[in-house]
Each structure stands twice: as structure tokens, then as C-alpha cells.
Design a protein around this motif. Sequence first.
Motif: not given
Length: 194
Positions: A148-156
Motif C-alpha cells: 500500500h502507498v499514500g501521499l502526505v497531506v500534512s505533518n504538524a
Amino acid sequence: MELIKVIIRDKLFYVVLVIIAAVSSAMNFNESNNADLLAEYYQSEKVIDTLDIESEEEKQVLGMTLRDSLVQYAMTLQGRPYKYAGKGPEVFDCSGFTCYVYKRFNVQLPASSTLQSKFGAETATKDVQKGDLLIFKSPTTGVNRVGHVGLVVSNANGKINFIHSSTRRGVIVDSLNHKHYKARYLGARRVLTD
């Protein structure tokens, strides 16, 4: 009688040749006179620039980076259903989704989550940025490989959200801190070098 059959057969042969020549000539004429239309039709999809800004400097002033544009576009695809081997735009599997989003910005990713897990540069989880890829093990029990793979939207402040095509829920935003994803998490890859 035999002579007539030969003449008819030969004339039919010439008629077919004339038709082939006419069709070929028409195709060549059409191709040469409509080359600009054909080129436009077969060109790859253009980059979507939601702010319609010409220079990179103007984008920076307004705080809009390629990463921002990439994530903003990915978010518009929320709710699209999951389908195995779906490459978009109406249905996606996980790697089809990341490929489709990056392709809109003229970046070619490998087609599978396994190949995407080796693409770009390895990145520490604490350092992930918008647009980086998150790699996960297969959800199948006992299978210990990339699935599985995903795309980072935010890192807060260490809270990482990512968008992906989930098998049950389609394109959706989830948290890396969720136990389901945290347990399967393998690492991150940086594709964009800005």
C-alpha cells in the motif's frame, strides 16, 4: 468464359488498388493538414495550476509551492471509489492514485506500490513533507511485503495525515497515528526535491 472471369478478377483487383490509394491519400492529407490538432489531442495532460500564476517567485510570495498544488489537487479526488488496478480518473487503486496525482504535475511514478517504495529518496518519518509517499505493508495477515502507498497531506507536530485509495472507503484522508496504519507503516520516500 474463362477469359471474362480473369478480366473481371483483374478489374476488381485494380478497383481495390484505387480505393486503397484514395484512402491512403486522404489520410495523409488529413494528417498533414491537421497536425496541430492531432498534437494537441495526443499531448499529455497539462499541469493544473489552480492560481494561474506565471512565475515560481509569484507562487512563493503567495505561499503556493508544487507540493501545495499537488496536495490540493489530490484532495479534489476524495470520495472516488477503489478498484483493483484502477488508474483513474474515476476509480483508483493505491498506486494508481499516487501515479495519477503526480502525472498531473508531469512527474512519472512507477506503476506499483512495490516499485514506488524504492523510488525517490528515503526520508525520516519526522521529516516528511506534503507530497512525500508513505509506504505500508500489505493488509493481508501473514504477508510481510509492500502492499500500500499514500501521499502526505500534512505533518504538524508529528501528526501526519495522508491521502490514499483505501480498499473499502476509496480516496480518503487518514492519520498515520491510526493503529491500522501505524502497525503496517514501512517508511517514507521523497519524490520532489524542492
